[in-house]
Design a protein around this motif. Structure first.
Motif, PDB file in Angstrom:
ATOM      1  N   GLN A  49      46.501 105.936  37.201  1.00  0.00           N
ATOM      2  CA  GLN A  49      45.122 105.839  36.884  1.00  0.00           C
ATOM      3  C   GLN A  49      44.473 104.466  37.333  1.00  0.00           C
ATOM      4  O   GLN A  49      45.141 103.562  36.995  1.00  0.00           O
ATOM      5  N   VAL A  50      43.624 104.365  38.170  1.00  0.00           N
ATOM      6  CA  VAL A  50      42.907 103.100  38.430  1.00  0.00           C
ATOM      7  C   VAL A  50      41.767 103.104  37.472  1.00  0.00           C
ATOM      8  O   VAL A  50      40.817 104.027  37.957  1.00  0.00           O
ATOM      9  N   ILE A  51      41.344 102.377  36.715  1.00  0.00           N
ATOM     10  CA  ILE A  51      40.109 102.457  35.794  1.00  0.00           C
ATOM     11  C   ILE A  51      39.385 101.183  36.171  1.00  0.00           C
ATOM     12  O   ILE A  51      39.802  99.929  35.996  1.00  0.00           O
ATOM     13  N   ASN A  52      38.140 101.326  36.500  1.00  0.00           N
ATOM     14  CA  ASN A  52      37.007 100.164  36.851  1.00  0.00           C
ATOM     15  C   ASN A  52      36.394  99.885  35.437  1.00  0.00           C
ATOM     16  O   ASN A  52      35.719 100.543  35.032  1.00  0.00           O
ATOM     17  N   GLU A  53      37.082  98.748  34.887  1.00  0.00           N
ATOM     18  CA  GLU A  53      36.405  98.236  33.471  1.00  0.00           C
ATOM     19  C   GLU A  53      35.261  97.191  33.529  1.00  0.00           C
ATOM     20  O   GLU A  53      35.095  96.614  32.756  1.00  0.00           O
ATOM     21  N   SER A  54      34.850  97.171  35.034  1.00  0.00           N
ATOM     22  CA  SER A  54      33.838  96.004  35.212  1.00  0.00           C
ATOM     23  C   SER A  54      32.507  96.254  34.207  1.00  0.00           C
ATOM     24  O   SER A  54      32.131  95.213  34.058  1.00  0.00           O
ATOM     25  N   TYR A  55      32.240  97.378  34.045  1.00  0.00           N
ATOM     26  CA  TYR A  55      31.006  97.835  33.155  1.00  0.00           C
ATOM     27  C   TYR A  55      30.994  96.948  31.763  1.00  0.00           C
ATOM     28  O   TYR A  55      30.255  97.078  31.126  1.00  0.00           O
ATOM     29  N   MET A  56      32.502  96.731  31.460  1.00  0.00           N
ATOM     30  CA  MET A  56      32.596  96.350  30.121  1.00  0.00           C
ATOM     31  C   MET A  56      32.244  94.686  30.190  1.00  0.00           C
ATOM     32  O   MET A  56      32.411  94.065  28.877  1.00  0.00           O
ATOM     33  N   HIS A  57      31.773  94.023  31.168  1.00  0.00           N
ATOM     34  CA  HIS A  57      31.844  92.628  31.258  1.00  0.00           C
ATOM     35  C   HIS A  57      30.193  92.397  31.878  1.00  0.00           C
ATOM     36  O   HIS A  57      29.919  93.208  32.324  1.00  0.00           O
ATOM     37  N   ASN A  58      30.013  91.159  31.824  1.00  0.00           N
ATOM     38  CA  ASN A  58      28.701  90.563  32.347  1.00  0.00           C
ATOM     39  C   ASN A  58      28.833  90.428  33.963  1.00  0.00           C
ATOM     40  O   ASN A  58      28.796  89.272  34.236  1.00  0.00           O
ATOM     41  N   VAL A  59      28.756  91.505  34.603  1.00  0.00           N
ATOM     42  CA  VAL A  59      28.775  91.337  36.027  1.00  0.00           C
ATOM     43  C   VAL A  59      27.602  92.420  36.502  1.00  0.00           C
ATOM     44  O   VAL A  59      27.233  93.332  35.692  1.00  0.00           O
ATOM     45  N   PRO A  60      27.302  92.202  37.622  1.00  0.00           N
ATOM     46  CA  PRO A  60      26.392  93.103  38.377  1.00  0.00           C
ATOM     47  C   PRO A  60      26.870  94.372  38.211  1.00  0.00           C
ATOM     48  O   PRO A  60      27.951  94.970  38.413  1.00  0.00           O
ATOM     49  N   LYS A  61      26.036  95.491  38.189  1.00  0.00           N
ATOM     50  CA  LYS A  61      26.079  97.032  37.985  1.00  0.00           C
ATOM     51  C   LYS A  61      26.891  97.316  39.279  1.00  0.00           C
ATOM     52  O   LYS A  61      26.712  96.804  40.397  1.00  0.00           O
ATOM     53  N   ASP A  62      27.764  98.382  39.288  1.00  0.00           N
ATOM     54  CA  ASP A  62      28.891  98.659  40.249  1.00  0.00           C
ATOM     55  C   ASP A  62      29.949  97.805  40.864  1.00  0.00           C
ATOM     56  O   ASP A  62      30.290  98.027  41.973  1.00  0.00           O
ATOM     57  N   SER A  63      29.994  96.686  40.077  1.00  0.00           N
ATOM     58  CA  SER A  63      30.946  95.513  40.521  1.00  0.00           C
ATOM     59  C   SER A  63      32.210  96.334  40.344  1.00  0.00           C
ATOM     60  O   SER A  63      32.623  97.114  39.839  1.00  0.00           O
ATOM     61  N   GLU A  64      33.312  95.750  41.040  1.00  0.00           N
ATOM     62  CA  GLU A  64      34.630  95.918  41.168  1.00  0.00           C
ATOM     63  C   GLU A  64      35.568  94.624  40.831  1.00  0.00           C
ATOM     64  O   GLU A  64      36.001  93.972  41.485  1.00  0.00           O
ATOM     65  N   THR A  65      35.500  94.074  39.477  1.00  0.00           N
ATOM     66  CA  THR A  65      36.028  92.902  39.189  1.00  0.00           C
ATOM     67  C   THR A  65      36.951  93.084  38.123  1.00  0.00           C
ATOM     68  O   THR A  65      38.049  92.098  37.944  1.00  0.00           O
ATOM     69  N   HIS A  66      37.082  93.636  37.341  1.00  0.00           N
ATOM     70  CA  HIS A  66      38.034  94.115  36.099  1.00  0.00           C
ATOM     71  C   HIS A  66      38.504  95.331  36.058  1.00  0.00           C
ATOM     72  O   HIS A  66      37.786  96.451  36.057  1.00  0.00           O
TER      73      HIS A  66
END
Length: 130
Positions: A49-66
């Motif tokens: 499972q590769v879970i993009n958790e970027s939405y949980m952080h203060n980043v632009p929408k649809d980011s791939e950071t976390h």
């Protein structure tokens, strides 16, 4: 979709592709896809499972950071937890240059069988550690 005489693997790939195409938002998740592809090729996991958790952080929408990666592989047999994490990090060397955070849950099939749960990531504290 019409399926002709193809191998089971090709049919599964076709059906998976169609399912992905018609159920996934039109945002291309290039880093997530790269992470999944590299880990699948290297570790042949029974669970990935590769879970993009970027939405949980203060980043632009649809980011791939976390990201959180949950991976179960026989390749981890006999490896300590730190060696498993190092193996995953080594495989994702290029992707790690493009992201801010990677959480890893790396288990053997037996460990997963005994405990298929994993903890939710903590809520973002905005770097303030409040």
């Amino acid at each position: 979709a019409v399926v002709s005489t193809q191998s089971t693997g090709q049919v599964l790939l076709l059906l998976t592709t169609l399912l992905y195409h018609y159920t996934t938002p039109r945002v291309v998740m290039a880093i997530a896809a790269s992470i999944a592809s590299r880990l699948q090729s290297r570790f042949l996991p029974s669970v990935l499972q590769v879970i993009n958790e970027s939405y949980m952080h203060n980043v632009p929408k649809d980011s791939e950071t976390h990201f959180k990666v949950v991976i179960v592989s026989a390749e981890f047999e006999g490896m300590t937890l730190i060696k498993r994490h190092r193996a995953v990090n080594t495989e994702l060397k290029e992707e790690l240059q493009q992201i801010h955070a990677l959480s890893i849950v790396a288990r053997t099939p037996k460990q997963w069988e005994n405990s298929p749960e994993f903890a939710d990531s903590p809520k973002c504290m905005g770097g303030s550690k409040r």
